[in-house]
Scaffold this motif. Sequence first.
Motif, short mmCIF file in Angstrom:
data_model
loop_
_atom_site.label_atom_id
_atom_site.label_comp_id
_atom_site.label_asym_id
_atom_site.label_seq_id
_atom_site.Cartn_x
_atom_site.Cartn_y
_atom_site.Cartn_z
N SER A 54 2.17 6.54 -6.72
CA SER A 54 1.06 7.42 -7.13
C SER A 54 1.31 8.85 -6.91
O SER A 54 1.17 9.69 -7.65
CB SER A 54 -0.23 6.97 -6.54
N LYS A 55 1.99 9.15 -5.74
CA LYS A 55 2.19 10.67 -5.24
C LYS A 55 3.17 11.36 -6.08
O LYS A 55 3.03 12.58 -6.29
CB LYS A 55 2.10 10.79 -3.77
N VAL A 56 4.30 10.58 -6.32
CA VAL A 56 5.54 10.98 -6.90
C VAL A 56 5.02 11.18 -8.56
O VAL A 56 5.38 12.28 -8.93
CB VAL A 56 6.46 9.84 -6.99
N LYS A 57 4.06 10.36 -9.20
CA LYS A 57 3.91 10.48 -10.70
C LYS A 57 2.99 11.77 -10.72
O LYS A 57 3.08 12.83 -11.21
CB LYS A 57 3.13 9.51 -11.07
N ALA A 58 2.24 11.95 -9.78
CA ALA A 58 1.34 13.45 -9.43
C ALA A 58 2.36 14.66 -9.24
O ALA A 58 1.66 15.72 -9.74
CB ALA A 58 0.30 13.22 -8.29
N GLY A 59 3.21 14.39 -8.54
CA GLY A 59 4.07 15.72 -8.45
C GLY A 59 4.90 15.91 -9.49
O GLY A 59 5.29 17.24 -9.73
N SER A 85 2.10 8.63 5.67
CA SER A 85 2.06 9.73 6.77
C SER A 85 2.05 11.27 5.82
O SER A 85 2.59 11.25 4.75
CB SER A 85 3.09 9.65 7.67
N GLU A 86 1.79 12.25 6.57
CA GLU A 86 2.48 13.53 5.98
C GLU A 86 3.78 13.54 5.85
O GLU A 86 4.27 14.30 4.94
CB GLU A 86 1.75 14.59 6.86
N ARG A 87 4.70 12.97 6.55
CA ARG A 87 5.94 13.17 6.57
C ARG A 87 6.51 12.51 5.20
O ARG A 87 7.37 12.95 4.48
CB ARG A 87 6.66 12.18 7.70
N THR A 88 5.66 11.37 4.77
CA THR A 88 6.17 10.75 3.61
C THR A 88 5.88 11.85 2.58
O THR A 88 6.68 11.86 1.47
CB THR A 88 5.26 9.42 3.35
N GLN A 89 4.74 12.40 2.55
CA GLN A 89 4.24 13.62 1.59
C GLN A 89 5.57 14.57 1.34
O GLN A 89 5.75 15.01 0.34
CB GLN A 89 2.91 14.00 1.78
N ARG A 90 5.73 15.16 2.67
CA ARG A 90 6.84 16.21 2.69
C ARG A 90 8.09 15.57 1.90
O ARG A 90 8.66 16.36 1.19
CB ARG A 90 7.10 16.53 4.16
N LYS A 91 8.46 14.40 2.07
CA LYS A 91 9.85 13.88 1.59
C LYS A 91 9.58 13.69 -0.01
O LYS A 91 10.69 14.29 -0.47
CB LYS A 91 10.13 12.60 2.23
N GLU A 130 0.73 -1.18 0.00
CA GLU A 130 -0.10 -0.03 0.10
C GLU A 130 0.94 1.21 0.10
O GLU A 130 0.60 2.35 -0.68
CB GLU A 130 -0.87 -0.04 1.19
N LEU A 131 1.93 1.34 0.93
CA LEU A 131 2.87 2.46 1.01
C LEU A 131 3.53 2.61 -0.28
O LEU A 131 3.59 3.85 -0.81
CB LEU A 131 3.76 2.34 2.04
N ARG A 132 3.95 1.51 -1.01
CA ARG A 132 4.95 1.80 -2.42
C ARG A 132 3.66 2.26 -3.22
O ARG A 132 4.17 3.24 -4.06
CB ARG A 132 5.22 0.27 -2.69
N ASP A 133 2.51 1.83 -3.40
CA ASP A 133 1.50 2.09 -4.48
C ASP A 133 1.30 3.71 -4.28
O ASP A 133 1.11 4.19 -5.29
CB ASP A 133 0.41 1.42 -4.33
N GLU A 134 1.05 4.06 -2.81
CA GLU A 134 0.85 5.46 -2.63
C GLU A 134 1.87 6.17 -2.95
O GLU A 134 1.64 7.34 -3.72
CB GLU A 134 0.29 5.56 -1.27
N VAL A 135 3.12 5.98 -2.69
CA VAL A 135 4.26 6.61 -2.85
C VAL A 135 4.63 6.95 -4.50
O VAL A 135 4.77 8.16 -4.84
CB VAL A 135 5.53 6.05 -2.19
#
Length: 122
Positions: free
Chosen positions: A50-55, A91-97, A43-48
Motif C-alpha cells: 500500500s505504501k509503495v503504491k502511494a509513494g 515501523s518508521e524504518r520500513t517507511q524510510r526504506k 499485515e506487513l506485506r499489505d502495508e508495504v
Amino acid sequence: GGSGGGGGGGGGGDGSRSRRRGSKSGRGGGSGKRKSSGDDDIELRDEVVSKVKAGLKPFYLAGRISSKDDFKYLAKKISKKVLEKESGPWSERTQRKIHKYVEGTFQKSFVFQRAAGEEEED
C-alpha cells in the motif's frame, strides 16, 4: 501402484485449496487485528504494498512512469526488495526504506521505463 497416484492427487487438492484461501486474505481490509506471526507478515506485506503504491503514484501521475504495467512492475519489485529486508510489525524504518527505494528509482532516470529484457517475476 494405485495408492501412490491417489496420494499425489490429494496433495494437489490441498495446495489449490490453500492457494485460493491465500488470495482471498490478500484482499481483506485492515480492520481485523488478529496477532500471530503469520498475520503480522500478511499485515506487513499489505502495508508495504500500500505504501509503495502511494509513494509511486505521484511519479505515475506526473508521467514519470511510462505505463500502468510499469507501475505494477515497479510496485512489485520495490515491495519485494523491502520485504526481503524487513520483518515484524510496521515501523518508521520500513517507511524510510520504501521512500529510499522509490526515490532511488527516479534518481537513476527521470522517466522509468522497463528495459526490453526486464520481465515481471512472481
